[in-house]
Each structure stands twice: as structure tokens, then as C-alpha cells.
Design an enzyme around this catalytic site. Structure first.
Site, PDB file in Angstrom:
ATOM      1  N   HIS A 217       0.828  -1.202   0.000  1.00 55.23           N
ATOM      2  CA  HIS A 217       0.000   0.000   0.000  1.00 55.23           C
ATOM      3  C   HIS A 217       0.858   1.245   0.000  1.00 55.23           C
ATOM      4  O   HIS A 217       0.442   2.293   0.464  1.00 55.23           O
ATOM      5  CB  HIS A 217      -0.918   0.019   1.217  1.00 55.23           C
ATOM      6  CG  HIS A 217      -1.835  -1.143   1.242  1.00 55.23           C
ATOM      7  ND1 HIS A 217      -1.539  -2.289   1.928  1.00 55.23           N
ATOM      8  CD2 HIS A 217      -3.011  -1.351   0.636  1.00 55.23           C
ATOM      9  CE1 HIS A 217      -2.511  -3.152   1.746  1.00 55.23           C
ATOM     10  NE2 HIS A 217      -3.409  -2.626   0.971  1.00 55.23           N
ATOM     11  N   GLY A 404     -11.408   7.431   2.655  1.00 50.39           N
ATOM     12  CA  GLY A 404     -12.282   6.468   3.329  1.00 50.39           C
ATOM     13  C   GLY A 404     -13.323   7.172   4.179  1.00 50.39           C
ATOM     14  O   GLY A 404     -14.497   6.801   4.177  1.00 50.39           O
ATOM     15  N   THR A 444     -10.691   0.046   8.093  1.00 53.55           N
ATOM     16  CA  THR A 444     -10.739   0.042   9.558  1.00 53.55           C
ATOM     17  C   THR A 444     -11.696   1.107  10.073  1.00 53.55           C
ATOM     18  O   THR A 444     -12.555   0.849  10.924  1.00 53.55           O
ATOM     19  CB  THR A 444      -9.329   0.339  10.117  1.00 53.55           C
ATOM     20  OG1 THR A 444      -8.398  -0.512   9.460  1.00 53.55           O
ATOM     21  CG2 THR A 444      -9.282   0.105  11.608  1.00 53.55           C
ATOM     22  N   ALA A 557      -3.961   9.543  12.326  1.00 54.12           N
ATOM     23  CA  ALA A 557      -4.977  10.090  11.420  1.00 54.12           C
ATOM     24  C   ALA A 557      -6.389   9.918  11.990  1.00 54.12           C
ATOM     25  O   ALA A 557      -7.208  10.852  11.970  1.00 54.12           O
ATOM     26  CB  ALA A 557      -4.865   9.408  10.055  1.00 54.12           C
ATOM     27  N   GLY A 558      -6.684   8.740  12.504  1.00 60.51           N
ATOM     28  CA  GLY A 558      -8.032   8.474  13.027  1.00 60.51           C
ATOM     29  C   GLY A 558      -8.320   9.259  14.298  1.00 60.51           C
ATOM     30  O   GLY A 558      -9.463   9.663  14.555  1.00 60.51           O
TER      31      GLY A 558
HETATM   32  N1  LIG Z   1      -7.344  -1.719  16.277  1.00 60.46           N
HETATM   33  C1  LIG Z   1      -7.750  -0.464  16.167  1.00 60.46           C
HETATM   34  N2  LIG Z   1      -8.615   0.054  17.073  1.00 60.46           N
HETATM   35  C2  LIG Z   1      -9.037   1.328  16.968  1.00 60.46           C
HETATM   36  N3  LIG Z   1      -8.653   2.152  15.973  1.00 60.46           N
HETATM   37  C3  LIG Z   1      -7.810   1.679  15.054  1.00 60.46           C
HETATM   38  C4  LIG Z   1      -7.313   0.357  15.088  1.00 60.46           C
HETATM   39  N4  LIG Z   1      -6.483   0.187  14.023  1.00 60.46           N
HETATM   40  C5  LIG Z   1      -6.475   1.352  13.356  1.00 60.46           C
HETATM   41  N5  LIG Z   1      -7.266   2.247  13.968  1.00 60.46           N
HETATM   42  C6  LIG Z   1      -7.584   3.613  13.555  1.00 60.46           C
HETATM   43  O1  LIG Z   1      -7.927   3.581  12.191  1.00 60.46           O
HETATM   44  C7  LIG Z   1      -7.285   4.674  11.550  1.00 60.46           C
HETATM   45  C8  LIG Z   1      -7.069   4.357  10.092  1.00 60.46           C
HETATM   46  O2  LIG Z   1      -8.311   4.190   9.466  1.00 60.46           O
HETATM   47  P1  LIG Z   1      -8.359   3.806   7.924  1.00 60.46           P
HETATM   48  O3  LIG Z   1      -7.767   4.917   7.129  1.00 60.46           O
HETATM   49  O4  LIG Z   1      -9.703   3.337   7.599  1.00 60.46           O
HETATM   50  O5  LIG Z   1      -7.356   2.588   7.980  1.00 60.46           O
HETATM   51  P2  LIG Z   1      -6.979   1.458   6.962  1.00 60.46           P
HETATM   52  O6  LIG Z   1      -6.648   2.135   5.676  1.00 60.46           O
HETATM   53  O7  LIG Z   1      -5.810   0.811   7.643  1.00 60.46           O
HETATM   54  O8  LIG Z   1      -8.146   0.532   6.880  1.00 60.46           O
HETATM   55  C9  LIG Z   1      -6.007   4.852  12.313  1.00 60.46           C
HETATM   56  O9  LIG Z   1      -5.512   6.150  12.157  1.00 60.46           O
HETATM   57  C10 LIG Z   1      -6.422   4.535  13.728  1.00 60.46           C
HETATM   58  O10 LIG Z   1      -6.911   5.689  14.399  1.00 60.46           O
HETATM   59  O1  LIG Z   2      -5.602  -2.255   2.584  1.00 61.69           O
HETATM   60  C1  LIG Z   2      -6.371  -3.152   2.455  1.00 61.69           C
HETATM   61  C2  LIG Z   2      -7.287  -3.589   3.477  1.00 61.69           C
HETATM   62  O2  LIG Z   2      -6.866  -3.185   4.761  1.00 61.69           O
HETATM   63  P1  LIG Z   2      -7.377  -1.854   5.456  1.00 61.69           P
HETATM   64  O3  LIG Z   2      -6.878  -2.036   6.852  1.00 61.69           O
HETATM   65  O4  LIG Z   2      -8.853  -1.763   5.320  1.00 61.69           O
HETATM   66  O5  LIG Z   2      -6.716  -0.697   4.749  1.00 61.69           O
HETATM   67  C3  LIG Z   2      -6.420  -3.865   1.215  1.00 61.69           C
HETATM   68  O6  LIG Z   2      -5.937  -3.112   0.176  1.00 61.69           O
HETATM   69  C4  LIG Z   2      -5.725  -5.183   1.278  1.00 61.69           C
HETATM   70  O7  LIG Z   2      -6.713  -6.083   1.538  1.00 61.69           O
END
Ligand SMILES: Nc1ncnc2c1ncn2[C@@H]1O[C@H](COP(=O)(O)OP(=O)(O)O)[C@@H](O)[C@H]1O
Ligand SMILES: O=C(COP(=O)(O)O)[C@@H](O)CO
Length: 581
Positions: A217, A404, A444, A557-558
């Protein structure tokens, strides 16, 4: 650079539509992804793979005989939602249960786990399995935390070939575990990918330098070195993989291995072959017998310039599964399989039923208007900070947090307006908004924000007008639910670092008898301070964890987006009637 796209937000859906149109002999589109055109033979375990878009041929290109029975396809770099996965799995189910397989990323783990629970509720047995082949993403003693990269292919294939043999679900799962335990990958990169619509790459590598140990990524690597020659690149990757042999493999000499040299997007095939020439020689020198090597693009990252090397250390059983024939749009092997007639199975469509809402009191319907205003403010602030959120996320994550969150808030607002128009109370408006957020955003933050809104809505209900106390309780419920679901605690550098003190301060202020707007104001100040303080933390959860030190000095970020949202919502809270206790 991704040059050809229409609306960037529609990129993943449009790509999937075109892919399905181009491969009608192999796949059939269903809600949330694709399944085999011929369906799953009755009585066969279905292997349903999935993940974000941007990695073709992972995941849709791996659907076909000898490989996956279905693929759930998320948005760009974001896991598919639990709803999408459930829909694909229901379409793929052949009556013997479903194995859900994906790379080990927080969003995937959350959504595939939730999908498995929902499938159990539908009467379909489901198991989950996360691939963890990338040795640079965690130390050997923490191998369960590693992410999945090109090792997805051999692990998916082993499980799918076992399913094709007619093995029952738990045995197919054991094959996946065994293949994963003997699969290791290591990658390098020379430049980052540019997401559709973005005007700059997710990361850059200085001229004449190479990032070592990166993921798929555009996550920054764990080190940087001078640009190697092709032979030096081969030496580096082979040495890294020979240093970490799996249990049961004491020395490379005399072993057999499946070998994948994977191009991540813009390394040309000829370049790959030049590197492979040396990889093969080095493995040969080490006494490794290479079985059915693959050189090409198997798990990509848009136009990222990089390569990864994967070894699966084979025993007799794994060799048999690796050599088994397969016939998918992007991966074919062995003598052609007889074409199965396409089954006209019903296309399973699972949509959230948002056409009906439970009865609500006049008071609660009135409060729903304030909830709409809050969701509007939330969406506005996410929109205006989307670039900034993406930039923060790109420091140690995958740069998609802004995109997202935008997808999620847009879907949430639309669902809230629909529910409101149908006469929903405040609680139902929030629950519908949360479900739409989780379903449309994936990732996430999609899973976690869906839970936040659903928890708050469930506590508010559709009868009484919310008070400072019920809102505070709802936020505490949300905080507990997020911790339960994601497993993060305060100090891990996630949104939990803001959510917990925000909930506690709100509860304390409401307990002192302050009206909602004042309570919220005090809690929003706490949230802002807590978000800023995450800059000093080292991440222990989520995608940023492997790049811990890179994120020092930058807030999570979150956590930052949550603080922005608490501030924006404060601006639209009414003095009445929510201020009553
Ligand atoms: N296990 C967790 N519990 C709570 N918040 C989390 C967890 N893992 C990641 N996060 C939050 O999710 C945010 C990222 O969200 P998002 O951009 O949707 O992630 P991704 O691209 O990894 O799916 C992080 O900045 C953090 O605040
Ligand atoms: O990044 C992916 C999924 O993980 P997230 O934590 O939701 O970003 C994806 O491109 C690989 O499955």
C-alpha cells in the site's frame, strides 16, 4: 500515475464492472464482488478471498477453478465491508461452508470477522484466515502481526486446491495454516503509487535510492539503501528469505520451494526476468530445488515501482497443491480444465433494508433533525480536511484515511436523510447512518465509525428526546464497543486515544449537571488535546505499527479526524431540547 479514470470515488466499482465484462467465461458479478461463473460444485467448501482494490490480479483475478470460488472487492486500498463479504460468500456457498481468506490488515480482519459471524447467523459455517507472509512487517516472534503480500497467492491456492479435492472446511483451514507457516516474502521499492485522482505519489524514494521492506500500500519501507543492480536486488531478497527459514526447514539445501517474483506495478517483465535469473542462480547455489516458479504481477500496488520475492517451502503435500491445475482470469496452470457449464444460480443480493423504520415519538423525530445537522457538520468537516487526513495517514499508513472517511460520511448522511424522511427517530437515524458508513466505506475506520454511530443510536432509541446523560452514555457505549472490536487500548496511537478521554470527560460533565453543549465543549477540548498528544506516541496497532518511528511527531490520522468531528458537531448542537436532564 493513474491517468485513466472518471470519478475517482467510482474507480473501484467501474474497474470491477469492466473486469467482469471482460471475463464472463470465468466470473459472475454479485453484490460486493464476483463468484465463479459456473458456481461452486455442490458439497465443496468455498474459498472466498478478498481485500481492497488497487492490487490486481488480487483479488478478483484469482477467481476460477483450482483457485478462489469468490472474491469480495473493496474500494481502493480499503477492505470490503462485512456486508459485501457476506453477500459474496452467500453466493459462493456450495453447502459445505466457506473459508474467508485475506491479507492481515486491520480493516480486513475486522470486516471478514464480522462477516463470518453474520454467515453463522445465516446458517453457513464460515472460518477466517489472514495471510502473514511479509517478514519485514514484524519480528519473527510477532509473526502473527505480519501483513499479507504476494504470499496470498500460494496460500489461497493451497487451500483452494484442498477444497477442490473435497476436503471438509476445518481441513481446508488447516492446509491454509500450514501453507502460510511455510510462506515468506520480502519486498523493495523505488517509487510510490499515485491513487486515482491524487496529484502526488503516496511516498517517494530519493533519486538513486531504494526503500527496503515495504508493503503493498505504499507503506514506507523499514530502511533505505543505494539503488542496487538487478543482481544486488536479487541477492538482498534471497538473503533476507534464507535468513528466516520456517520451522521444520533447518537448511535450504535439499529443500523444494515455490518461488514468486512479483512486480508491484511498474517494473517491466523484462526487468523481472533479469532479476529472476539471479534469484534462480542464488537459490540453486543454496541447494534449493525451484518448483513451478511465477514471474509477473500477482499482487500489485497500482503503479508502484517495486518487486517482492516469495518462497513457499514445500513438503510433498504442499507441492501437490501448488502443482494442481488452476484456471482463472489472471492465473492459469496445468492442462486446461474442462469448462464447467455456467450455473444460472440466483444472484444473491444483500442490501440493508432501509425502506422501513420503527415507530418513533414526536419528540425523538424532532431530535432526529438535530442528528441530521450533526451528521452534516461531520461530513463537511471531513470533506474540508480530506487532503490533510490523507497526508497524515500517508506518513506511516496507506494514505487513504481522508478518502475512506469521505466515502463513509457521504453514505451515512444519505442513509440518515432517507431514514429521517421516513419518519425515523434519532436512534434509528444514527443506526442507519452507521450501517451505511460501515457498508460503503469498508476499511478500519468504516468498521469502527459504523460501530460508533450504531452504539450511540441504540442508546438514544426512538422514544425520548436525548439528554446530556443519555448522549454521554451512548458515547461511552461507543468507546467500549470500539475497544472490544479493534482490541486497541489507550496509548496504542489510534482513535481510541481520543475516544476514551472524550467519553470520560463528557460523562463527567454530564454527571455534574452541565447541559449537553457545555459538556460537549469540555469534552471536545479534551479530544483536541488528546489527538495532538498522539504525535508523541509510537503506534502499536494498525497499519502504522511496522513504521513506528516514522510516525513520531505526527498525530494518528483516526485520532485527528475524531477530534475534528467532535469540534464540528459542537458547532451545531442545539441549546434545546438536548440540554434537558
Ligand atoms: N485496532 C484499532 N482500534 C481502533 N482504531 C484503530 C485500530 N487500528 C487502526 N485504527 C484507527 O484507524 C485509523 C485508520 O483508518 P483507515 O484509514 O480506515 O485505515 P486502513 O486504511 O488501515 O483501513 C487509524 O488512524 C487509527 O486511528
Ligand atoms: O488495505 C487493504 C485492506 O486493509 P485496510 O486495513 O482496510 O486498509 C487492502 O488493500 C488489502 O486487503
Amino acid at each position: 500515475m493513474t491517468r485513466l479514470f472518471n470519478d475517482p470515488a467510482a474507480f473501484a466499482d467501474e474497474a470491477l464492472e469492466g473486469f467482469a465484462a471482460a471475463h464472463r467465461g470465468w466470473v459472475r458479478p454479485v453484490t460486493g464482488g464476483v463468484v465463479r461463473a459456473a458456481g461452486t460444485p455442490a458439497g465443496q467448501v468455498a474459498v472466498v478471498v478478498g481485500g481492497g482494490s488497487g492490487h490486481y490480479p488480487a483479488f478478483s483475478g484469482l477467481v476460477g477453478r483450482g483457485l478462489a470460488h469468490g472474491a469480495a472487492v473493496g474500494n481502493v486500498f480499503a477492505s470490503p465491508s462485512a456486508q459485501q463479504i457476506r453477500s459474496v460468500a452467500r453466493s459462493a456457498d456450495g453447502g459445505a461452508g466457506v473459508l474467508l481468506m485475506y491479507g492481515n490488515y486491520a480493516g480486513d480482519v475486522l470486516h471478514f470477522g464480522q462477516a463470518a459471524e453474520r454467515l453463522a447467523g445465516d446458517g453457513i459455517e464460515a472460518r477466517t484466515f489472514a495471510v502473514t507472509d511479509d517478514i519485514s512487517s514484524a519480528a519473527p516472534e510477532e509473526s502473527a502481526k505480519r501483513r499479507g503480500i504476494a504470499g496470498d497467492l500460494p496460500v489461497f491456492k493451497a487451500a483452494a486446491a484442498a477444497a477442490e479435492e473435497g476436503l471438509p472446511l476445518d481441513e481446508v483451514l488447516r492446509v491454509a495454516e500450514h501453507a502460510n507457516a511455510r510462506t515468506r516474502s520480502f519486498g523493495i521499492a523505488f517509487s510510490g503509487c499515485t491513487l486515482p485522482g491524487a496529484d502526488h505519489p503516496l511516498f517517494t524514494v530519493p533519486e538513486a535510492r531504494m526503500a527496503v521492506g515495504l508493503g503493498i500500500h505504499g507503506e514506507p519501507g523499514i530502511g533505505e539503501e543505494s539503488l542496487p543492480t538487478a543482481d544486488e536486488a536479487a541477492r538482498l531478497m534471497v538473503a533476507a528469505l534464507l535468513r528466516e527459514l520456517p520451522e521444520g526447514v533447518d537448511t535450504p539445501a535439499g529443500q523444494r520451494a515455490a518461488v514468486i517474483l512479483n512486480g508491484l506495478g511498474s517494473v517491466k517483465y523484462e526487468e523481472l526476468f533479469v532479476v529472476y535469473r539471479k534469484v534462480a542462480a542464488l537459490l540453486g547455489d543454496a541447494g534449493v530445488d525451484i518448483v513451478d516458479p511465477e514471474v509477473g504481477e500477482l499482487v500489485t500496488s497500482f503503479d508502484m515501482a517495486g518487486v517482492s520475492l516469495t518462497l513457499t517451502w514445500l513438503d510433498d503435500r504442499l507441492e501437490q497443491l501448488w502443482r494442481a491445475p488452476a484456471d482463472t482470469p489472471a492465473y492459469r496452470k496445468g492442462s486446461p480444465l474442462a469448462q464447467e457449464p455456467a450455473a444460472e444460480a440466483a444472484r444473491y443480493v444483500e442490501e440493508i433494508d432501509d425502506t422501513r423504520v420503527p415507530d418513533a415519538t414526536e419528540e425523538s423525530r424532532g431530535s432526529a433533525t438535530h442528528v441530521l445537522a450533526a451528521l452534516n457538520a461531520l461530513a463537511d468537516t471531513v470533506d474540508s480536511h480530506a487532503d490533510e487526513l490523507g497526508r497524515i495517514d500517508a506518513v506511516a499508513g496507506d494514505g487513504d484515511h481522508g478518502i475512506g472517511m469521505q466515502r463513509g460520511t457521504t453514505a451515512a448522511l444519505e442513509a440518515a436523510v432517507r431514514a429521517h424522511d421516513l419518519g425515523a427517530g434519532a436512534g434509528t437515524v444514527l443506526v442507519h447512518a452507521g450501517d451505511a458508513w460501515a457498508d460503503k466505506a469498508g476499511g478500519t475506520s468504516g468498521a469502527l465509525w459504523g460501530t460508533i454511530l450504531r452504539s450511540l443510536g441504540t442508546r438514544l432509541g426512538d422514544q425520548d428526546a436525548p439528554t446530556a446523560t443519555t448522549v454521554a452514555r451512548g458515547v461511552s457505549d461507543a468507546s467500549d464497543a470500539v475497544r472490544r472490536l479493534g482490541g486497541a487500548e489507550v496509548g496504542d496511537k489510534t482513535m481510541v486515544d481520543v475516544l476514551v478521554p472524550f467519553a470520560d470527560t463528557l460523562a463527567e460533565a454530564a454527571g455534574e449537571g452541565l447541559p449537553l453543549t457545555e459538556s460537549w465543549q469540555r469534552a471536545a477540548v479534551t479530544a483536541e488535546k488528546a489527538a495532538a498528544a498522539t504525535a508523541d506516541l509510537l503506534p502499536r496497532k494498525g497499519r502504522a505499527r511496522p513504521h513506528a518511528e516514522k510516525s513520531l511527531g505526527t498525530p494518528d490520522a483516526g485520532a485527528h479526524s475524531l477530534a475534528l468531528i467532535t469540534r464540528a458537531v459542537h458547532g451545531v448542537l442545539p441549546d434545546h431540547p438536548l440540554d434537558q436532564h
